[in-house]
Design a protein around this motif. Structure first.
Motif, PDB file in Angstrom:
ATOM      1  N   ARG A 151       2.777 -21.100 -19.329  1.00  0.00           N
ATOM      2  CA  ARG A 151       1.379 -21.704 -18.507  1.00  0.00           C
ATOM      3  C   ARG A 151       0.169 -20.394 -17.836  1.00  0.00           C
ATOM      4  O   ARG A 151      -0.532 -20.335 -17.935  1.00  0.00           O
ATOM      5  N   TYR A 152       0.205 -20.284 -17.451  1.00  0.00           N
ATOM      6  CA  TYR A 152       0.111 -19.427 -16.068  1.00  0.00           C
ATOM      7  C   TYR A 152       0.381 -18.072 -16.208  1.00  0.00           C
ATOM      8  O   TYR A 152       0.792 -16.736 -16.483  1.00  0.00           O
ATOM      9  N   ARG A 153      -1.218 -17.209 -16.110  1.00  0.00           N
ATOM     10  CA  ARG A 153      -0.809 -15.565 -16.297  1.00  0.00           C
ATOM     11  C   ARG A 153      -1.740 -15.023 -15.739  1.00  0.00           C
ATOM     12  O   ARG A 153      -3.071 -14.220 -15.357  1.00  0.00           O
ATOM     13  N   PRO A 154      -2.292 -15.600 -14.775  1.00  0.00           N
ATOM     14  CA  PRO A 154      -3.020 -15.256 -13.178  1.00  0.00           C
ATOM     15  C   PRO A 154      -2.346 -13.573 -12.547  1.00  0.00           C
ATOM     16  O   PRO A 154      -1.762 -12.791 -13.110  1.00  0.00           O
ATOM     17  N   GLU A 155      -3.015 -12.702 -12.194  1.00  0.00           N
ATOM     18  CA  GLU A 155      -3.047 -11.780 -11.398  1.00  0.00           C
ATOM     19  C   GLU A 155      -2.451 -11.753 -10.462  1.00  0.00           C
ATOM     20  O   GLU A 155      -1.853 -12.106  -9.941  1.00  0.00           O
ATOM     21  N   PRO A 156      -1.525  -9.995 -10.744  1.00  0.00           N
ATOM     22  CA  PRO A 156      -0.164  -9.984  -9.176  1.00  0.00           C
ATOM     23  C   PRO A 156      -1.130 -10.263  -8.324  1.00  0.00           C
ATOM     24  O   PRO A 156      -1.318  -9.300  -8.135  1.00  0.00           O
ATOM     25  N   SER A 157      -0.157 -11.050  -8.032  1.00  0.00           N
ATOM     26  CA  SER A 157      -0.814 -10.834  -5.865  1.00  0.00           C
ATOM     27  C   SER A 157      -0.154 -11.820  -5.050  1.00  0.00           C
ATOM     28  O   SER A 157      -0.336 -11.203  -3.953  1.00  0.00           O
ATOM     29  N   MET A 158       1.379 -11.254  -4.942  1.00  0.00           N
ATOM     30  CA  MET A 158       1.920 -11.417  -3.753  1.00  0.00           C
ATOM     31  C   MET A 158       2.634 -10.614  -3.857  1.00  0.00           C
ATOM     32  O   MET A 158       3.353  -9.874  -4.783  1.00  0.00           O
ATOM     33  N   ALA A 159       3.143  -9.724  -2.578  1.00  0.00           N
ATOM     34  CA  ALA A 159       4.162  -8.780  -2.431  1.00  0.00           C
ATOM     35  C   ALA A 159       5.357  -9.108  -1.297  1.00  0.00           C
ATOM     36  O   ALA A 159       6.275 -10.281  -1.262  1.00  0.00           O
ATOM     37  N   VAL A 160       6.615  -8.815  -2.201  1.00  0.00           N
ATOM     38  CA  VAL A 160       7.624  -9.354  -2.311  1.00  0.00           C
ATOM     39  C   VAL A 160       8.177  -8.771  -0.600  1.00  0.00           C
ATOM     40  O   VAL A 160       7.790  -8.338   0.327  1.00  0.00           O
TER      41      VAL A 160
ATOM     42  N   SER B  30       1.009  -0.718   0.281  1.00  0.00           N
ATOM     43  CA  SER B  30       0.498  -0.423   0.104  1.00  0.00           C
ATOM     44  C   SER B  30       0.894   1.443   0.273  1.00  0.00           C
ATOM     45  O   SER B  30       2.517   1.299   0.789  1.00  0.00           O
ATOM     46  N   PRO B  31       0.568   2.552  -0.938  1.00  0.00           N
ATOM     47  CA  PRO B  31       1.378   3.949  -1.139  1.00  0.00           C
ATOM     48  C   PRO B  31       1.342   4.442   0.990  1.00  0.00           C
ATOM     49  O   PRO B  31      -0.022   4.666   0.777  1.00  0.00           O
ATOM     50  N   GLY B  32       2.775   4.884   0.946  1.00  0.00           N
ATOM     51  CA  GLY B  32       2.341   5.543   2.101  1.00  0.00           C
ATOM     52  C   GLY B  32       2.947   7.082   1.569  1.00  0.00           C
ATOM     53  O   GLY B  32       2.176   7.980   0.399  1.00  0.00           O
ATOM     54  N   LYS B  33       3.423   7.385   2.093  1.00  0.00           N
ATOM     55  CA  LYS B  33       3.730   9.208   2.123  1.00  0.00           C
ATOM     56  C   LYS B  33       5.113   9.714   1.129  1.00  0.00           C
ATOM     57  O   LYS B  33       6.508   8.848   1.238  1.00  0.00           O
ATOM     58  N   GLU B  34       5.313  10.399   0.332  1.00  0.00           N
ATOM     59  CA  GLU B  34       6.624  11.148  -0.103  1.00  0.00           C
ATOM     60  C   GLU B  34       7.543  10.746   0.635  1.00  0.00           C
ATOM     61  O   GLU B  34       7.475  11.745   1.681  1.00  0.00           O
ATOM     62  N   ASP B  35       9.189  10.345   0.302  1.00  0.00           N
ATOM     63  CA  ASP B  35       9.887  10.868   1.124  1.00  0.00           C
ATOM     64  C   ASP B  35      10.738  12.547   1.107  1.00  0.00           C
ATOM     65  O   ASP B  35      10.880  12.118  -0.003  1.00  0.00           O
ATOM     66  N   PRO B  36      10.552  13.499   2.075  1.00  0.00           N
ATOM     67  CA  PRO B  36      10.713  14.270   1.874  1.00  0.00           C
ATOM     68  C   PRO B  36      12.279  15.109   1.239  1.00  0.00           C
ATOM     69  O   PRO B  36      12.277  16.006   0.253  1.00  0.00           O
ATOM     70  N   LYS B  37      13.016  13.646   1.503  1.00  0.00           N
ATOM     71  CA  LYS B  37      14.908  13.790   1.227  1.00  0.00           C
ATOM     72  C   LYS B  37      14.853  13.185  -0.504  1.00  0.00           C
ATOM     73  O   LYS B  37      15.588  13.901  -1.484  1.00  0.00           O
ATOM     74  N   THR B  38      14.454  12.130  -0.667  1.00  0.00           N
ATOM     75  CA  THR B  38      14.584  11.482  -1.679  1.00  0.00           C
ATOM     76  C   THR B  38      13.310  11.753  -3.166  1.00  0.00           C
ATOM     77  O   THR B  38      13.652  11.669  -3.668  1.00  0.00           O
ATOM     78  N   HIS B  39      12.240  12.368  -2.810  1.00  0.00           N
ATOM     79  CA  HIS B  39      10.912  12.642  -3.225  1.00  0.00           C
ATOM     80  C   HIS B  39      10.437  10.644  -3.643  1.00  0.00           C
ATOM     81  O   HIS B  39       9.356  11.541  -4.841  1.00  0.00           O
ATOM     82  N   ARG B  40      10.789   9.671  -2.918  1.00  0.00           N
ATOM     83  CA  ARG B  40      10.305   8.534  -3.417  1.00  0.00           C
ATOM     84  C   ARG B  40       9.276   7.920  -2.685  1.00  0.00           C
ATOM     85  O   ARG B  40       9.177   8.756  -1.269  1.00  0.00           O
ATOM     86  N   MET B  41       8.204   7.819  -2.955  1.00  0.00           N
ATOM     87  CA  MET B  41       6.409   7.212  -2.225  1.00  0.00           C
ATOM     88  C   MET B  41       7.319   6.089  -1.494  1.00  0.00           C
ATOM     89  O   MET B  41       8.100   5.346  -2.047  1.00  0.00           O
ATOM     90  N   LYS B  42       6.962   6.385  -0.847  1.00  0.00           N
ATOM     91  CA  LYS B  42       7.132   5.325   0.369  1.00  0.00           C
ATOM     92  C   LYS B  42       6.153   3.883   0.221  1.00  0.00           C
ATOM     93  O   LYS B  42       5.204   4.137  -0.004  1.00  0.00           O
ATOM     94  N   TYR B  43       6.375   2.774   0.677  1.00  0.00           N
ATOM     95  CA  TYR B  43       5.241   1.455   0.625  1.00  0.00           C
ATOM     96  C   TYR B  43       4.908   0.902   2.156  1.00  0.00           C
ATOM     97  O   TYR B  43       6.258   0.378   2.806  1.00  0.00           O
ATOM     98  N   TYR B  44       3.815   0.092   2.180  1.00  0.00           N
ATOM     99  CA  TYR B  44       4.213  -0.317   3.195  1.00  0.00           C
ATOM    100  C   TYR B  44       3.028  -1.738   2.920  1.00  0.00           C
ATOM    101  O   TYR B  44       2.216  -1.877   1.596  1.00  0.00           O
ATOM    102  N   TYR B  45       3.199  -2.506   4.196  1.00  0.00           N
ATOM    103  CA  TYR B  45       3.048  -3.928   3.545  1.00  0.00           C
ATOM    104  C   TYR B  45       1.324  -4.411   4.983  1.00  0.00           C
ATOM    105  O   TYR B  45       2.605  -4.795   5.706  1.00  0.00           O
ATOM    106  N   ASN B  46       0.465  -4.132   3.722  1.00  0.00           N
ATOM    107  CA  ASN B  46      -0.382  -4.674   5.194  1.00  0.00           C
ATOM    108  C   ASN B  46      -1.061  -5.959   5.498  1.00  0.00           C
ATOM    109  O   ASN B  46      -0.993  -5.998   3.834  1.00  0.00           O
ATOM    110  N   VAL B  47      -1.197  -6.539   5.614  1.00  0.00           N
ATOM    111  CA  VAL B  47      -2.139  -7.971   5.904  1.00  0.00           C
ATOM    112  C   VAL B  47      -3.461  -7.687   5.521  1.00  0.00           C
ATOM    113  O   VAL B  47      -3.866  -6.931   6.408  1.00  0.00           O
ATOM    114  N   GLU B  48      -4.141  -8.298   4.644  1.00  0.00           N
ATOM    115  CA  GLU B  48      -5.366  -8.165   3.657  1.00  0.00           C
ATOM    116  C   GLU B  48      -6.034  -9.292   3.172  1.00  0.00           C
ATOM    117  O   GLU B  48      -5.439 -10.123   3.711  1.00  0.00           O
ATOM    118  N   HIS B  49      -7.214  -9.413   3.017  1.00  0.00           N
ATOM    119  CA  HIS B  49      -8.012 -11.197   2.708  1.00  0.00           C
ATOM    120  C   HIS B  49      -7.930 -10.890   0.905  1.00  0.00           C
ATOM    121  O   HIS B  49      -8.756 -10.045   0.460  1.00  0.00           O
TER     122      HIS B  49
END
Length: 306
Positions: A297-306, A102-121
């Motif tokens: 052979r498989y073409r599922p939607e992206p569903s796994m996080a690193v 999930s997207p978080g806030k932008e890092d003010p120094k690098t201007h890169r978006m921070k991401y978080y990994y939340n548990v969802e169903h």
């Protein structure tokens, strides 16, 4: 005030879910590690879900979580995802708990978006009324994969009559070359090259610290298996005997789980990078020869996080 309470509840809920998923991944490691039948099934999950998301799209934690909750899963989606496809979750079905970026806030120094990994169903397609679409695929021959590897791999391939019995191929870092035992059929040679390709990818990542040892051999064996499953090569000759599993350091279940997850991540990375190169080779062969060679052979939607 209500927003603060809702956010606090969300944080507490996530903490509980993370504790639950942490225990589930640790329990799953205890079940599959060293099991000659269960571990390849875990790698099948890695193959199916990592393929959709690119080199690092399949996460080791999510591989363990999906295997534990629905080992036959092929495509995951949220309630809203399935609703958009006019598909609905069957009554009584429980969602799989996985980590979702999930997207978080932008890092003010690098201007890169921070991401978080939340548990969802998420729900597998088998838990919905959607029909699984199957593709008619003209499978590749092992010789096609060998040609694709020879076309795009950044290492040389040479026959070697002096390779000892019991060794089908070996990657030699100093020469940046794979030596192959003569006399193998195309299927066995293909599997050998897929395995050694994963040794090459480990060497590329690790540099001078790379060496053939129980860990790198295990990663290459598993990576070769994942690639064989991906490209339709027989895995009957891949043997997951107890002695191929390296010793795992750690005094408790969590440390052992972390070590196994590290190995899984290495398998995902090596097989993902090698798979991309092989797919490039297949595409070039299709273009040069005007032939259709089967895609994965498989073409599922992206569903796994690193």
């Amino acid at each position: 005030m209500n927003q603060k309470i809702e956010f606090s509840q969300f944080i507490n809920n996530q903490k509980q879910l993370r504790e639950q998923t942490g225990r589930l991944t640790a329990d799953t490691v205890e079940r599959v590690w060293g099991d000659m039948e269960a571990f390849p099934r875990l790698l099948d999950v890695v193959e199916r879900f990592n393929l959709a998301s690119g080199t690092l799209g399949g996460g080791s934690a999510n591989a363990l979580l999906i295997y534990a909750q629905c080992p036959g899963a092929t495509r995951l989606g949220s309630f809203e995802d399935w609703k958009k496809e006019q598909a609905y979750i069957r009554k009584g079905e429980k969602g799989l708990r996985i980590y979702v970026r999930s997207p978080g806030k932008e890092d003010p120094k690098t201007h890169r978006m921070k991401y978080y990994y939340n548990v969802e169903h998420r729900f597998d397609i088998s838990q919905t009324n959607a029909r699984l679409q199957t593709e008619d695929v003209s499978w590749t021959e092992p010789l096609d994969i060998i040609r694709a590897i020879a076309k795009t791999a950044s290492f040389g391939i040479q026959y070697d009559t002096e390779i000892p019995d019991g060794v089908n191929a070996v990657y030699i870092p100093e020469l940046n070359e794979v030596r192959v035992r003569d006399g193998q059929d195309a299927e066995q040679m293909c599997l050998s090259l897929l395995t050694e390709f994963c040794h090459y990818e480990q060497h590329k990542l690790m540099g001078k610290t790379y060496e053939r040892n129980p860990n790198t051999n295990f990663v290459a064996l598993c990576g070769g298996y994942v690639l064989a499953r991906r490209f339709g090569v027989s895995t009957e000759n891949v043997l997951f005997q107890r002695e191929v599993f390296p010793e795992i350091p750690g005094e408790n279940a969590q440390e052992k789980c972390g070590a196994v997850r590290d190995l899984l991540s290495s398998i995902i990375r090596a097989s993902g990078m090698a798979g991309q190169e092989i797919q490039k080779g297949i595409t070039e062969l299709e273009r040069d020869m005007g032939l259709y060679i089967a895609s994965p052979r498989y073409r599922p939607e992206p569903s796994m996080a690193v």
